[in-house]
Write a protein that holds these residues in place. Structure first.
Motif, PDB file in Angstrom:
ATOM      1  N   GLY A  90     -35.264 -26.921 -41.660  1.00 18.17           N
ATOM      2  CA  GLY A  90     -36.179 -28.005 -41.321  1.00 18.17           C
ATOM      3  C   GLY A  90     -37.373 -27.483 -40.531  1.00 18.17           C
ATOM      4  N   PHE A  91     -38.466 -28.243 -40.539  1.00 18.83           N
ATOM      5  CA  PHE A  91     -39.627 -27.867 -39.722  1.00 18.83           C
ATOM      6  C   PHE A  91     -40.367 -29.129 -39.296  1.00 18.83           C
ATOM      7  CE2 PHE A  91     -41.492 -28.383 -43.876  1.00 18.83           C
ATOM      8  CZ  PHE A  91     -42.830 -28.700 -43.685  1.00 18.83           C
ATOM      9  N   ARG A  92     -41.111 -28.997 -38.214  1.00 22.43           N
ATOM     10  CA  ARG A  92     -41.875 -30.120 -37.687  1.00 22.43           C
ATOM     11  C   ARG A  92     -43.360 -29.785 -37.719  1.00 22.43           C
ATOM     12  NH1 ARG A  92     -38.260 -31.170 -32.228  1.00 22.43           N
ATOM     13  NH2 ARG A  92     -36.541 -32.297 -33.212  1.00 22.43           N
ATOM     14  N   VAL A  93     -44.175 -30.821 -37.865  1.00 28.20           N
ATOM     15  CA  VAL A  93     -45.623 -30.653 -37.889  1.00 28.20           C
ATOM     16  C   VAL A  93     -46.225 -31.430 -36.720  1.00 28.20           C
ATOM     17  CG1 VAL A  93     -47.750 -31.027 -39.186  1.00 28.20           C
ATOM     18  CG2 VAL A  93     -45.640 -30.396 -40.389  1.00 28.20           C
ATOM     19  N   GLN A 133     -42.995 -41.852 -32.024  1.00 32.73           N
ATOM     20  CA  GLN A 133     -42.841 -40.397 -32.067  1.00 32.73           C
ATOM     21  C   GLN A 133     -43.998 -39.714 -31.356  1.00 32.73           C
ATOM     22  OE1 GLN A 133     -40.192 -38.491 -33.484  1.00 32.73           O
ATOM     23  NE2 GLN A 133     -39.253 -40.511 -33.341  1.00 32.73           N
ATOM     24  N   ASP A 134     -45.208 -40.238 -31.522  1.00 38.60           N
ATOM     25  CA  ASP A 134     -46.365 -39.680 -30.812  1.00 38.60           C
ATOM     26  C   ASP A 134     -46.132 -39.718 -29.306  1.00 38.60           C
ATOM     27  OD1 ASP A 134     -47.711 -39.340 -33.221  1.00 38.60           O
ATOM     28  OD2 ASP A 134     -48.687 -41.299 -33.111  1.00 38.60           O
ATOM     29  N   ILE A 135     -45.717 -40.881 -28.819  1.00 38.56           N
ATOM     30  CA  ILE A 135     -45.507 -41.062 -27.378  1.00 38.56           C
ATOM     31  C   ILE A 135     -44.342 -40.218 -26.898  1.00 38.56           C
ATOM     32  CG2 ILE A 135     -44.984 -42.750 -25.577  1.00 38.56           C
ATOM     33  CD1 ILE A 135     -46.276 -44.874 -27.402  1.00 38.56           C
ATOM     34  N   LEU A 136     -43.265 -40.185 -27.690  1.00 34.43           N
ATOM     35  CA  LEU A 136     -42.065 -39.433 -27.307  1.00 34.43           C
ATOM     36  C   LEU A 136     -42.392 -37.973 -27.040  1.00 34.43           C
ATOM     37  CD1 LEU A 136     -38.976 -39.028 -27.019  1.00 34.43           C
ATOM     38  CD2 LEU A 136     -38.906 -38.722 -29.513  1.00 34.43           C
ATOM     39  N   TYR A 137     -43.098 -37.340 -27.961  1.00 38.63           N
ATOM     40  CA  TYR A 137     -43.348 -35.902 -27.805  1.00 38.63           C
ATOM     41  C   TYR A 137     -44.360 -35.614 -26.695  1.00 38.63           C
ATOM     42  CZ  TYR A 137     -40.360 -34.729 -31.675  1.00 38.63           C
ATOM     43  OH  TYR A 137     -39.259 -34.551 -32.463  1.00 38.63           O
ATOM     44  N   GLU A 138     -45.274 -36.515 -26.443  1.00 39.81           N
ATOM     45  CA  GLU A 138     -46.165 -36.313 -25.291  1.00 39.81           C
ATOM     46  C   GLU A 138     -45.372 -36.385 -23.986  1.00 39.81           C
ATOM     47  OE1 GLU A 138     -50.157 -38.097 -23.076  1.00 39.81           O
ATOM     48  OE2 GLU A 138     -49.740 -38.649 -25.151  1.00 39.81           O
ATOM     49  N   LEU A 139     -44.440 -37.343 -23.914  1.00 42.31           N
ATOM     50  CA  LEU A 139     -43.609 -37.460 -22.712  1.00 42.31           C
ATOM     51  C   LEU A 139     -42.706 -36.243 -22.540  1.00 42.31           C
ATOM     52  CD1 LEU A 139     -42.620 -41.249 -22.837  1.00 42.31           C
ATOM     53  CD2 LEU A 139     -44.319 -40.140 -21.366  1.00 42.31           C
ATOM     54  N   LEU A 140     -42.204 -35.692 -23.654  1.00 43.46           N
ATOM     55  CA  LEU A 140     -41.389 -34.476 -23.566  1.00 43.46           C
ATOM     56  C   LEU A 140     -42.192 -33.340 -22.945  1.00 43.46           C
ATOM     57  CD1 LEU A 140     -39.426 -34.331 -26.954  1.00 43.46           C
ATOM     58  CD2 LEU A 140     -38.535 -34.879 -24.708  1.00 43.46           C
ATOM     59  N   THR A 148     -39.182 -28.312 -29.208  1.00 45.18           N
ATOM     60  CA  THR A 148     -37.953 -28.117 -29.975  1.00 45.18           C
ATOM     61  C   THR A 148     -36.723 -28.697 -29.282  1.00 45.18           C
ATOM     62  OG1 THR A 148     -37.760 -25.914 -28.961  1.00 45.18           O
ATOM     63  CG2 THR A 148     -38.796 -26.050 -31.136  1.00 45.18           C
ATOM     64  N   THR A 149     -36.912 -29.304 -28.113  1.00 45.73           N
ATOM     65  CA  THR A 149     -35.782 -29.897 -27.388  1.00 45.73           C
ATOM     66  C   THR A 149     -35.157 -31.023 -28.215  1.00 45.73           C
ATOM     67  OG1 THR A 149     -36.859 -29.425 -25.270  1.00 45.73           O
ATOM     68  CG2 THR A 149     -35.061 -31.025 -25.261  1.00 45.73           C
ATOM     69  N   PRO A 150     -33.839 -31.025 -28.386  1.00 46.11           N
ATOM     70  CA  PRO A 150     -33.190 -32.090 -29.160  1.00 46.11           C
ATOM     71  C   PRO A 150     -33.417 -33.463 -28.525  1.00 46.11           C
ATOM     72  CG  PRO A 150     -31.681 -30.250 -28.805  1.00 46.11           C
ATOM     73  CD  PRO A 150     -32.873 -30.001 -27.926  1.00 46.11           C
ATOM     74  N   ALA A 151     -33.775 -34.443 -29.340  1.00 45.06           N
ATOM     75  CA  ALA A 151     -33.949 -35.822 -28.885  1.00 45.06           C
ATOM     76  C   ALA A 151     -33.175 -36.727 -29.834  1.00 45.06           C
ATOM     77  CB  ALA A 151     -35.422 -36.205 -28.845  1.00 45.06           C
ATOM     78  N   GLN A 152     -31.991 -37.117 -29.419  1.00 43.42           N
ATOM     79  CA  GLN A 152     -31.113 -37.934 -30.259  1.00 43.42           C
ATOM     80  C   GLN A 152     -31.448 -39.410 -30.102  1.00 43.42           C
ATOM     81  OE1 GLN A 152     -27.005 -37.626 -29.173  1.00 43.42           O
ATOM     82  NE2 GLN A 152     -26.262 -38.820 -30.920  1.00 43.42           N
ATOM     83  N   VAL A 164     -32.553 -37.118 -24.470  1.00 40.36           N
ATOM     84  CA  VAL A 164     -33.192 -35.804 -24.506  1.00 40.36           C
ATOM     85  C   VAL A 164     -32.304 -34.763 -23.833  1.00 40.36           C
ATOM     86  CG1 VAL A 164     -35.237 -34.489 -23.818  1.00 40.36           C
ATOM     87  CG2 VAL A 164     -35.450 -36.904 -24.473  1.00 40.36           C
ATOM     88  N   ALA A 165     -32.200 -33.598 -24.469  1.00 41.16           N
ATOM     89  CA  ALA A 165     -31.446 -32.470 -23.907  1.00 41.16           C
ATOM     90  C   ALA A 165     -30.032 -32.892 -23.531  1.00 41.16           C
ATOM     91  CB  ALA A 165     -32.173 -31.887 -22.697  1.00 41.16           C
ATOM     92  N   ASN A 166     -29.345 -33.480 -24.522  1.00 41.35           N
ATOM     93  CA  ASN A 166     -27.945 -33.879 -24.340  1.00 41.35           C
ATOM     94  C   ASN A 166     -27.747 -34.862 -23.193  1.00 41.35           C
ATOM     95  OD1 ASN A 166     -26.999 -32.196 -26.477  1.00 41.35           O
ATOM     96  ND2 ASN A 166     -27.138 -30.427 -25.106  1.00 41.35           N
ATOM     97  N   GLY A 167     -28.686 -35.795 -23.054  1.00 38.78           N
ATOM     98  CA  GLY A 167     -28.538 -36.858 -22.069  1.00 38.78           C
ATOM     99  C   GLY A 167     -29.143 -36.579 -20.720  1.00 38.78           C
TER     100      GLY A 167
END
Length: 225
Positions: A90-93, A133-140, A148-152, A164-167
């Protein structure tokens, strides 16, 4: 080049001039050959191509990576391989863009009318057209996590919450928060919690309750954005 410069099976290969994505293909194929888990980071400006199907070189690059992954997955399908675990292809853009949140204009005139307009603009300070998703990754990124941090994605009291990061951190971008949701999130005992300020809909009592509930459960940081 990958065979020379990426001898370790866990290397990360960075290409600042990705072009059509030849580096990605080389990394993926090398992983197939030796069972490696090399990763790639490609950077490409959206230079126009004059085409309608792939308007920019970046679009060509993304499509090539997708096709290579599909080809390798098809070749792998049906093969019984007891020696190598199935590879994650998989890959992300990501695209570089201005913040999802409207900044406060510190240079605006300080008279009452101008300040009132500034405050009105910031009642809903998320820019139009931005996704969760835009907001999520800015907050990360702003919270110190790598992209690349897991976000379930969890469903908590009927609402979507990102773990995020296993809770370690919970992010809730719902615009209608409830006391039951706040309590359920607190019961998971994360270190940090971030919610949209819009989610409290101007209800100061709910926000005050949230502060106390999270504090009681040992949450070290609760912020609204």
């Amino acid at each position: 080049m990958c065979q020379i410069g990426a001898l370790s099976p866990d290397d990360i290969i960075l290409d600042f001039f990705a072009g059509s994505g030849t580096t990605a293909q080389a990394v993926l194929e090398l992983n197939v050959q030796d069972g490696g888990k090399r990763k790639f980071i490609l950077v490409q400006l959206p230079e126009p191509t004059g085409r309608t199907d792939y308007p920019t070189i970046a679009d060509i690059c993304k499509e090539r990576v997708r096709r290579v992954i599909k080809m390798l997955n098809n070749e792998e399908a049906g093969k019984l391989n007891l020696e190598q675990a199935k590879q994650d292809r998989g890959f992300r853009v990501f695209k570089l863009a201005e913040s999802n949140f409207k900044p406060w204009n510190a240079e605006a005139p300080k008279e009452a009318e101008s300040l009132a307009k500034q405050l009105e603009l910031h009642l809903h300070h998320v820019r139009d057209g931005r996704t969760e998703q835009d907001i999520l990754y800015e907050l990360l990124l702003k919270s110190g996590f790598a992209l690349t941090t897991p976000a379930q994605t969890l469903t908590v009291e009927g609402k979507r919450v990102y773990s995020v990061a296993n809770g370690a951190m919970l992010i809730c971008l719902e615009r209608e928060l409830t006391l039951e949701l706040i309590r359920a999130m607190a019961d998971k005992k994360p270190e940090r919690v971030v919610c949209l300020d819009d989610g409290f809909a101007g209800t100061d009592q709910l926000k005050a309750n949230a502060v106390q509930i999270f504090k009681t459960k040992g949450v070290t940081s609760f912020k609204t954005v």
